[in-house]
Scaffold this motif. Structure first.
Motif, PDB file in Angstrom:
ATOM      1  N   SER A   2      -4.908   6.161 -10.733  1.00 15.40           N
ATOM      2  CA  SER A   2      -5.838   5.446  -9.857  1.00 15.40           C
ATOM      3  C   SER A   2      -5.114   4.257  -9.251  1.00 15.40           C
ATOM      4  CB  SER A   2      -7.079   4.978 -10.636  1.00 15.40           C
ATOM      5  OG  SER A   2      -6.733   3.971 -11.577  1.00 15.40           O
ATOM      6  N   THR A   3      -5.699   3.735  -8.213  1.00 15.21           N
ATOM      7  CA  THR A   3      -5.073   2.606  -7.512  1.00 15.21           C
ATOM      8  C   THR A   3      -4.936   1.398  -8.426  1.00 15.21           C
ATOM      9  OG1 THR A   3      -6.015   3.371  -5.422  1.00 15.21           O
ATOM     10  CG2 THR A   3      -5.241   1.096  -5.499  1.00 15.21           C
ATOM     11  N   SER A   4      -5.966   1.124  -9.202  1.00 16.53           N
ATOM     12  CA  SER A   4      -5.925  -0.048 -10.085  1.00 16.53           C
ATOM     13  C   SER A   4      -4.885   0.130 -11.192  1.00 16.53           C
ATOM     14  CB  SER A   4      -7.310  -0.292 -10.689  1.00 16.53           C
ATOM     15  OG  SER A   4      -7.741   0.836 -11.430  1.00 16.53           O
TER      16      SER A   4
ATOM     17  N   ILE B 228       2.059   1.796  -3.665  1.00 15.05           N
ATOM     18  CA  ILE B 228       0.981   2.333  -4.499  1.00 15.05           C
ATOM     19  C   ILE B 228       0.700   3.786  -4.145  1.00 15.05           C
ATOM     20  CG2 ILE B 228      -1.483   2.130  -5.022  1.00 15.05           C
ATOM     21  CD1 ILE B 228      -1.195  -0.893  -4.672  1.00 15.05           C
ATOM     22  N   ARG B 229       0.709   4.103  -2.878  1.00 18.23           N
ATOM     23  CA  ARG B 229       0.442   5.469  -2.439  1.00 18.23           C
ATOM     24  C   ARG B 229       1.499   6.436  -2.976  1.00 18.23           C
ATOM     25  NH1 ARG B 229       1.331   8.766   2.849  1.00 18.23           N
ATOM     26  NH2 ARG B 229       3.258   7.587   2.903  1.00 18.23           N
TER      27      ARG B 229
ATOM     28  N   LEU C 177       0.821  -1.208   0.000  1.00 18.05           N
ATOM     29  CA  LEU C 177       0.000   0.000   0.000  1.00 18.05           C
ATOM     30  C   LEU C 177       0.856   1.259   0.000  1.00 18.05           C
ATOM     31  CD1 LEU C 177      -2.794  -1.063   2.511  1.00 18.05           C
ATOM     32  CD2 LEU C 177      -3.002  -0.812   0.041  1.00 18.05           C
TER      33      LEU C 177
ATOM     34  N   LEU D 138       0.980   7.071  -6.665  1.00 21.09           N
ATOM     35  CA  LEU D 138      -0.192   7.909  -6.887  1.00 21.09           C
ATOM     36  C   LEU D 138       0.109   9.379  -6.600  1.00 21.09           C
ATOM     37  CD1 LEU D 138      -3.202   5.830  -5.526  1.00 21.09           C
ATOM     38  CD2 LEU D 138      -2.923   6.706  -7.835  1.00 21.09           C
TER      39      LEU D 138
ATOM     40  N   GLY E 245      -4.452  10.162  -3.815  1.00 25.75           N
ATOM     41  CA  GLY E 245      -3.856   9.063  -3.060  1.00 25.75           C
ATOM     42  C   GLY E 245      -4.319   8.997  -1.622  1.00 25.75           C
TER      43      GLY E 245
ATOM     44  N   PHE F 294      -1.440  -0.343  -9.657  1.00 28.66           N
ATOM     45  CA  PHE F 294      -1.226  -1.751  -9.308  1.00 28.66           C
ATOM     46  C   PHE F 294      -0.897  -2.583 -10.548  1.00 28.66           C
ATOM     47  CE2 PHE F 294      -3.003  -6.047  -8.795  1.00 28.66           C
ATOM     48  CZ  PHE F 294      -2.241  -6.491  -7.714  1.00 28.66           C
TER      49      PHE F 294
ATOM     50  N   PRO G 171      -5.751   5.136  -0.747  1.00 26.77           N
ATOM     51  CA  PRO G 171      -4.717   4.150  -0.390  1.00 26.77           C
ATOM     52  C   PRO G 171      -3.830   4.617   0.749  1.00 26.77           C
ATOM     53  CG  PRO G 171      -4.230   5.188  -2.503  1.00 26.77           C
ATOM     54  CD  PRO G 171      -5.629   5.582  -2.144  1.00 26.77           C
TER      55      PRO G 171
END
Length: 387
Positions: free
Chosen positions: A141-143, A129-130, A126, A133, A354, A146, A357
């Motif tokens: 976006s998070t997706s 990802i943060r 996490l 972002l 962000g 990822f 996340p």
């Protein structure tokens, strides 16, 4: 009725006769008191005779019926109580791991280091990802972030920079929690004393703890950010340090320190203040002093959610400044310049890019950190201490 055995004990000229019967309990017969003037030490010989009780003896004697059953009942009660006490003692003992550490400061430092390492490793994906972002290097976006990380680096990419993160967070959290506990204990008035300061001690202690750990560990934080977002530029921690100092100067290791300190003061102060307030409210509401691990996890998570949401825009500005001139990005002069540029280019929502996340990472990280810290303090005990 069968014969029983009667014993006579002569004391002076008086006799006390005890007669036992297995069916009727026991009988006391012809109890005579000694003459006036005292009891003399004239004790006769004990004699035993086998007799069969007559009807007159049964009529004139005092009987306690079913004495054997009564004694069995009493023994069963006493025995059950003793067994229950033994079971309670075994339950209290349990399997409790205790490590004796005599120095209280060392106990706090070790507990904080363990708490930091465990919590950061648990939420490393996490955190990755943060960070992407915030700087917009792999999607919006998070997706998207990822899938980009999985496509480029696989599962290892989610833990990129985690080793340097643990190296940074473990001593940082140890210093932070040590400073917090020490300052909070110093400022908290004892029972019956007046408050030493008009502000909550936990608020001041949290701010001091956040500033201390940030200033000491900031270069590692910057290197960790560079390793996360600049893929293939650095081969490791040492290589990152050497290249940054050689190409950009030693001062580059502290780029973004200003907004970091400015951001950590309200974050750490609100985080520890919320944690301390929620613990006091829990004790008052449930009327119990001890707080379990699950309760500590929930309280710490809620405190982390409150503090992270309130200070997130400064965190975004700090990450932009730390990223530097990556992929022809603008180099910001200061925190105000960074905030203004982000709002101009992306709008207000850019300051909260962000946040989702980030909360998913910070909220459980705060809860796990507090839970591990309190658990470690219970494991690392002083000599002779059981708590």
């Amino acid at each position: 009725m069968g014969c029983v055995k009667r014993q006579q004990i002569s004391i002076g000229n008086n006799e006390t006769t005890l007669m036992a019967n297995s069916n009727l309990g026991f009988q006391i017969k012809s109890l005579n008191y000694p003459p006036h003037g005292g009891l003399f030490a004239s004790i006769g010989q004990n004699s035993s005779t086998n007799i069969c009780p007559s009807n007159s003896e049964e009529t004139n004697s005092f009987k306690v019926p079913y004495m054997d059953l009564y004694l069995k009942y009493i023994n069963s009660i006493v025995g059950s109580e003793e067994e229950e006490k033994e079971d309670n003692k075994k339950k209290k003992k349990g399997l409790k791991l205790k490590i004796k550490v005599g120095n209280p400061s060392l106990r706090r430092l070790i507990s904080g280091a363990v708490a930091g390492a465990v919590s950061r490793t648990a939420v490393a994906p996490l955190e990755t990802i943060r960070t992407h972002l915030m700087v917009g290097s792999s999607g919006h976006s998070t997706s998207e972030v990822f899938h980009d990380i999985m496509k480029t680096d696989g599962w290892n990419g989610l833990f990129r920079g985690n080793f340097i993160n643990v190296i940074r967070v473990a001593p940082s959290k140890a210093i932070e929690l040590f400073i917090y506990d020490s300052v909070n204990k110093k400022l908290t008035p004892k029972a019956g004393e007046q408050p030493k300061i008009p502000i909550s001690p936990s608020f001041i202690a949290g701010a001091c703890a956040g500033v201390s750990s940030t200033v000491l560990m900031y270069p590692l934080e910057l290197v960790k950010t560079r390793l996360t977002i600049q893929r293939g530029v650095y081969s490791g921690i040492v290589d990152a340090f050497v290249k940054i100092i050689r190409e950009e100067g030693p001062g580059e290791l502290y780029r973004g320190l200003g907004p970091s300190v400015i951001g950590v003061i309200p974050y750490a102060a609100s985080n520890y203040f919320a944690y301390d307030t929620l613990r006091k409210a829990y004790r008052k509401f449930f009327k119990q002093e001890k707080i379990g691990n699950i309760e500590t996890l929930l309280i710490g998570s809620l405190a982390g959610a409150i503090s992270s949401s309130a200070t997130f825009p400064l965190e975004v500005a700090r990450k932009h400044m730390q990223a530097g001139a990556v992929s022809n990005r603008e180099v910001y002069k200061n925190v105000l310049h960074a905030l203004a540029s982000i709002v101009e280019q992306e709008g207000i929502q850019g300051l909260y890019r962000g946040l989702g996340p980030s909360c998913l990472k910070l909220v459980p990280a705060a809860g796990i950190s507090f839970m591990c810290y309190e658990a470690c303090k219970r494991i690392l005990v002083e000599d002779g201490d059981e708590a």
